[in-house]
Design a protein around this motif. Sequence first.
Motif, PDB file in Angstrom:
ATOM      1  N   PHE A 341       0.916  -1.037   0.091  1.00  0.00           N
ATOM      2  CA  PHE A 341       0.101   0.192  -0.082  1.00  0.00           C
ATOM      3  C   PHE A 341       0.932   1.223   0.048  1.00  0.00           C
ATOM      4  N   ASP A 342       1.381   1.647  -1.240  1.00  0.00           N
ATOM      5  CA  ASP A 342       2.200   2.756  -1.482  1.00  0.00           C
ATOM      6  C   ASP A 342       1.781   4.072  -1.902  1.00  0.00           C
ATOM      7  N   GLY A 343       0.428   3.919  -2.560  1.00  0.00           N
ATOM      8  CA  GLY A 343      -0.063   5.030  -3.099  1.00  0.00           C
ATOM      9  C   GLY A 343      -0.011   5.092  -4.670  1.00  0.00           C
ATOM     10  N   SER A 351      -1.782  13.469  -1.803  1.00  0.00           N
ATOM     11  CA  SER A 351      -1.573  14.794  -2.990  1.00  0.00           C
ATOM     12  C   SER A 351      -0.031  15.008  -2.800  1.00  0.00           C
ATOM     13  N   ALA A 352       0.505  14.797  -1.831  1.00  0.00           N
ATOM     14  CA  ALA A 352       2.123  15.063  -1.730  1.00  0.00           C
ATOM     15  C   ALA A 352       2.795  14.854  -3.135  1.00  0.00           C
ATOM     16  N   ALA A 358       8.372  11.128  -0.301  1.00  0.00           N
ATOM     17  CA  ALA A 358       7.359  12.001   0.397  1.00  0.00           C
ATOM     18  C   ALA A 358       5.778  11.438   0.077  1.00  0.00           C
ATOM     19  N   LEU A 359       5.751  10.819  -0.948  1.00  0.00           N
ATOM     20  CA  LEU A 359       4.446  10.260  -1.386  1.00  0.00           C
ATOM     21  C   LEU A 359       4.330   9.112  -0.695  1.00  0.00           C
ATOM     22  N   TYR A 360       5.307   8.181  -0.534  1.00  0.00           N
ATOM     23  CA  TYR A 360       5.078   6.840   0.182  1.00  0.00           C
ATOM     24  C   TYR A 360       4.412   7.219   1.775  1.00  0.00           C
ATOM     25  N   ALA A 361       5.245   8.272   2.471  1.00  0.00           N
ATOM     26  CA  ALA A 361       5.158   8.496   3.709  1.00  0.00           C
ATOM     27  C   ALA A 361       3.736   9.302   4.029  1.00  0.00           C
ATOM     28  N   ALA A 362       3.665  10.138   3.255  1.00  0.00           N
ATOM     29  CA  ALA A 362       2.192  10.834   3.535  1.00  0.00           C
ATOM     30  C   ALA A 362       1.087  10.088   3.091  1.00  0.00           C
ATOM     31  N   THR A 363       1.002   9.169   2.001  1.00  0.00           N
ATOM     32  CA  THR A 363      -0.126   8.118   1.767  1.00  0.00           C
ATOM     33  C   THR A 363      -0.178   7.136   2.962  1.00  0.00           C
ATOM     34  N   ARG A 364       0.848   6.651   3.455  1.00  0.00           N
ATOM     35  CA  ARG A 364       0.677   5.809   4.544  1.00  0.00           C
ATOM     36  C   ARG A 364       0.459   6.379   5.806  1.00  0.00           C
TER      37      ARG A 364
END
Length: 524
Positions: A341-343, A351-352, A358-364
């Motif tokens: 589940f990485d977006g 939306s990052a 940053a996308l991985y971190a924000a999504t999770r």
Amino acid sequence: MLRASLREISVALKEGQVSPTELCQKCLSLIKATRFLNAYITVAEDTALKQAEASEKRYRQGQILGDLDGIPFAVKDNFSTTGIETTCASKMLKGYIPPYNATVVQKLLDQGAVLLGKTNLDEFAMGSGSTDGAFGPVRNPWSYSRQYREKCVQKPSAQNEDTSWLITGGSSGGSAAAVSSFTCFTALGSDTGGSTRNPASHCGVVGLKPTYGLVSRHGLIPLVNSMDVPGIFARCVDDAATVLGALSGHDPKDSTTVQDPVHPFQLPNLTDVKDLCIGIPKEYNVPGLSSQTLAVWSKAADLFEKAGAKVIDVRLPHTCYSIVCYHVLCAAEVASNMARFDGLEYGHRSSADKSTEALYAATRREGFNDVVRGRILSGNYFLLKQNYENYFIKAQKVRRLIATDFAKVFHSGVDILLTPTTMRHTVPYVEFIKEDNRTRSTQDDIFTQAANMAGLPAVNVPSALSETGLPIGLQFIGRAFHEEQLLTVAKWFEKQVQFPVLELQGMMNHLDTVSHQEKSAFFS
């Protein structure tokens, strides 16, 4: 009508006492009327009615598919269902609609069963109360029972109503509540460390965890691949056996399923238990076990002994390490499974857009709750190169010792192990949430997770009511792939104890949108 067992309603359908469409409509109406229980995340009304109409046509033409044709059922929302949203009670999967059915769901549909909807759970099945999902906690139907309301010390009133309701247990609490409240006749859950048996005990229903490999996991969104097993909720042992017969067997889509053909389970009426040997594990009498649960356990052992069975104390010496071992292995596999589940491919996407990291971190961070993130962090820690041997490998070795303990006991001549299912009966929500998820799970899974690590079949059987009128269940554990013997013994015990039917006098008062005539029709 809705209080009947699966087998009784199957006979009623065959004799024309009720049609599949009428039955489906009754269940859907009761689901709407009891939505305050929050047992369902998604109600597939249109789909259910279409399936019921197809079943009705088969009945008219004399082409029914079997005992499950026209029977309404529900599915925990971590099983994939074609065209029906599957969320795992998480923001991460909100809006995800699978293109295929889980094998167990498809097998029930192939038998003509009618899918009513998807039930609530702890997020990604991580919990023991069904209180930690993105769609809110599930309320136990026994909160509104006559048995509880007449005996509970604090009488619910308009002022304290919201704090008096009870938890269902978890993580399959929605499925347990759905069966317990008569909105469906059977339901599927998942069982990784007790997630079927725990809520079954708290909700006063039968909860079966089959042998690992007897039932396909294909389409069950994984928590711990090496322990996950689809579970079955039913109102009696015979009903659980009927559903198990429809679900079990080899699945080419799941390499862990048994290769040998499996025949339908027809439970005999056991009249003599003199040839049985029942084992009572000493290690399950732990500090914190409620006196009422201990008394029910002792009374059950005496019941078998008086009936002529041999009842002996047995030792499972590595039980004291099992809960710690379970949590290490659980967290490690969770960390691996949640990595998908990485977006990028499906599910929530933040939306990052500063960078991939940053996308991985924000999504999770946005998609997972604190419980899931905590287990991921723990699992990654256990799997670090410098920690791998000291945690994951050692836990695997202890798991082998636990499985060996069970094997030695069964090899010594014991047929069935009899244990408590939970430390105590269900408790009010406000009391349950005083402790964190990990602490609660450690306490509530203490009697159940060892069977998952050993891959053994186990079933909760409602056994007695507490002093305050709440269900207390006992667990029967059998040899691997000996479900028929396990369920036959459980059926005999069920017949002896005659557990009372839930009387929803208090819940009836909550059905504000339903007429008095309709209320009576639900349960006639």
